[in-house]
Design an enzyme around this catalytic site. Structure first.
Site, PDB file in Angstrom:
ATOM      1  CD  GLU A  32     119.415 -39.506  91.668  1.00 13.60           C
ATOM      2  OE1 GLU A  32     118.776 -40.567  91.762  1.00 13.60           O
ATOM      3  OE2 GLU A  32     120.561 -39.353  92.082  1.00 13.60           O
ATOM      4  CB  THR A  58     122.294 -44.913  79.789  1.00 14.62           C
ATOM      5  OG1 THR A  58     122.088 -44.330  81.084  1.00 14.62           O
ATOM      6  CG2 THR A  58     120.983 -44.921  79.058  1.00 14.62           C
TER       7      THR A  58
END
Lengths: 408, 408
Positions: B279, B192
């Site tokens: 987010e 990631t």
């Protein structure tokens, strides 16, 4: 707000000889809403369909496949407000019960009826409301009710979707008319959330299945709103044979090509209408990928861009944050892709080449294209001669709002 | 708002013998922001990494792979504000220039330096700002600056992410400390967006690559925010060997198992923190799929649910519109899945079985679970004994807002 899309004028949807449509209110989700559509087909009509690949396919999809294999089709029955999906054995029984009731009313066999449902998943189909409304739908049957039917099959759609074409085959005038619905849970894999296209052309039954598949592959199978493949996708092609042309029996001939072209035009217009009316859409995006080794990899790259929430929110903001397009191309799954060889265009503006931003590119150029309501992203893979085009829309606050409040 | 996540207390991030960290402001995107991190490793440290599978992988990812293959690693340099991705040959040159400057400062070879970048794609890396800030980062080097580094590598992250564990190997105390960043463009395929885990354990170099892969596969490779695989994903495992334990040389032994367990705990905590701080997140979702034929198909089903915008907006609305979960399972691509055999649970509530809604299920039960900030969706495929778990978050107005306004 749908992007450059308005409902077709009722008169622009041309009747198709051998097809009559009737509408009624069954009160499935909201009282008074016209939510039930009956379509009657003349004897001798040829019908073929393609359906969702979703393993949780809806009960009506299963029943449609069985009935198409069993008998000539004489009627279609469509309800909104409930998808009859994720409803198990009881869902199948209720879909069949609806077909039985339609058959009795229309004087055909139960297998001669195709059922379609669209709406919320995981709730029982209210046959107790649908069955009593069928006689009113039958009484409403008329050849010029295409526009009303396009209205009646809508769910979160803002604009009704329909299109017609006229052509001549063997000296006989032929009509093609289609309607469709779809605004969210749109990422068809085989066909889409309820599309019906009818023609009065005569065509050999043996050609129908390939024709419906070919039409779907360049139309409904090229659109995405949110990447979610519905449980109820169904695209049905009807040929009533009443135009009086000598039946088309050869896929290599000019007649077949002309009919297929008209069908594709109608289906593409309907498929694009879904993206223009995609939930919360403010922009209509065409993703054209060319220079691929085969159509499959072009489509893979086009869908990666079209599905990316990051790309879609950037378009919503009219922000030429174009690195997100590169990232989507990069993760599309074409494992031997040479990123230094490909080119990316936004409208006519060259954005990226040689693995990075084009030397000629300026932010002002990108910003100017981004202001438009219809934008084409063109990707040239430079490794072959195949191409594919996918249509989609942007991702806005309203997409979240519509889907957060869907059941309220 | 991050879901049940706060930044780690600085003191809770334990120093790892052989590792020092220094921070500086290079003014890459905004003046004054601490956006440059230098990590110094003691001689003898073993380093292994896994990187994004995105074909448009960033320049620093390419350079990292080359340097890891070439030399013992002595320093890492990380900038935010610019991803140095989609930057072609010039991007590679700038990543190497940065490594050269670090090497000169630290007295090691250029190949001994690993570069990492995160931020906007398709814009040139401002080496003219990074290079002058390196001496300040070097002057700041200290063993207890993990917390500052966790802060300095953030982009749209709201909360800094770090975790530590203590264990004993061969009678010697061993420390594991990791930091990570990531909040959007999160759908790692291999690793990631910047995760660094260090231990002072001694371990044979031959075991490092398998270890970093195994740890990534149960942690960073099990999280998604928006389904977009970044161009810059990098997960780096560092073993300085300074704990004084006899070097671990056998993957079958208890020491390897204990170290791997501690590394996985730290990595999973960091990976979950990304979803908690996804987010616009308002809910943290765990998608646990069990009873599959193999781990791959369980992960496929879990990711289909975790990526679905329709599922994620329903969770945002706390609306148990659970048919969307069924639809996602159905289109996950497990072509021979028997939907009548599987079961779906929301928290502890049985939602679906026998292809439809469970007879015992009530809307009130579903609504109650949906009120929680952390929700587990459990799918029992009932066709094998494999399982997989994926972590994600919901999809809110703020996701659209953050990504529409990202560059403003």
């Amino acid at each position: 707000m749908p992007v450059n899309l308005s409902a077709p004028e009722p008169a622009s949807l041309l009747p198709v000889a051998g097809v009559r449509l009737g509408i009624a209110s069954a009160g499935i989700k909201k009282p008074g809403r016209r939510d039930l559509t009956l379509i009657e087909l003349a004897a001798g009509s040829r019908v073929a369909g393609v359906f969702t690949q979703n393993r949780f396919c809806a009960a009506p999809v299963t029943v449609c496949k069985q009935h198409l294999a069993a008998a000539p089709i004489r009627a279609l029955v469509i309800n909104t407000g409930n998808a009859n999906a994720g409803t198990g054995e009881e869902g199948l029984a209720r879909a069949r019960r609806t077909c039985e009731a339609v058959a009795e009313l229309m004087g055909c066999t139960t297998e001669g009826v195709l059922p379609f449902s669209t709406g919320v998943i995981l709730e029982p189909l209210p046959v107790d409301r649908i069955l009593p409304a069928l006689p009113a739908a039958r009484a409403d049957l008329a050849p010029d009710h295409w526009s009303e039917a396009a209205q009646a099959i809508m769910t979160t759609d803002i604009v009704a979707k329909g299109a017609s074409r006229r052509l001549t085959i063997g000296g006989r005038p032929v009509t093609v008319t289609g309607i469709a619905k779809g605004s969210g849970m749109i990422h068809p894999n085989m066909a889409t959330m309820l599309g019906f296209v009818a023609t009065d052309a005569a065509i050999a039954p043996a050609l129908m299945q390939q024709l419906v598949k070919d039409v779907a592959d360049v139309s409904f199978n090229c659109v995405t709103v949110d990447g979610d493949t519905s449980t109820n996708d169904s695209f049905i092609l009807i040929a009533t044979g009443q135009a009086g042309n000598a039946a088309i029996t050869d896929t290599a001939g000019a007649d077949y090509a002309a009919l297929k072209a008209a069908l594709c035009e109608v289906a593409i217009e309907l498929a694009q209408a879904m993206a223009r009316d995609g939930e919360g859409a403010t922009k209509f995006m065409t993703i054209a990928v060319e220079g691929g080794r085969d159509r499959a990899e072009c489509k893979q790259v086009a869908y990666a861009i079209a599905r990316s929430p990051l790309v879609k929110t950037a378009f919503f903001a009219s922000d030429p944050n174009l690195g997100r397009i590169l990232a989507a191309i990069g993760y599309a799954g074409v494992s031997d892709l040479d990123v230094n060889a490909l080119k990316v265009y936004l409208g006519d503006v060259l954005v990226a080449e040689n693995g990075g931003r084009a030397a000629s590119y300026t932010e002002a150029q990108g910003a100017a294209v981004m202001q438009e309501a219809e934008i084409t992203v063109r990707v040239v893979l430079a490794r072959g001669s195949a191409s594919a085009t996918v249509w989609t829309c942007d991702f806005s606050y309203d997409y979240v709002k519509i889907n957060a409040e869907y059941r309220t």
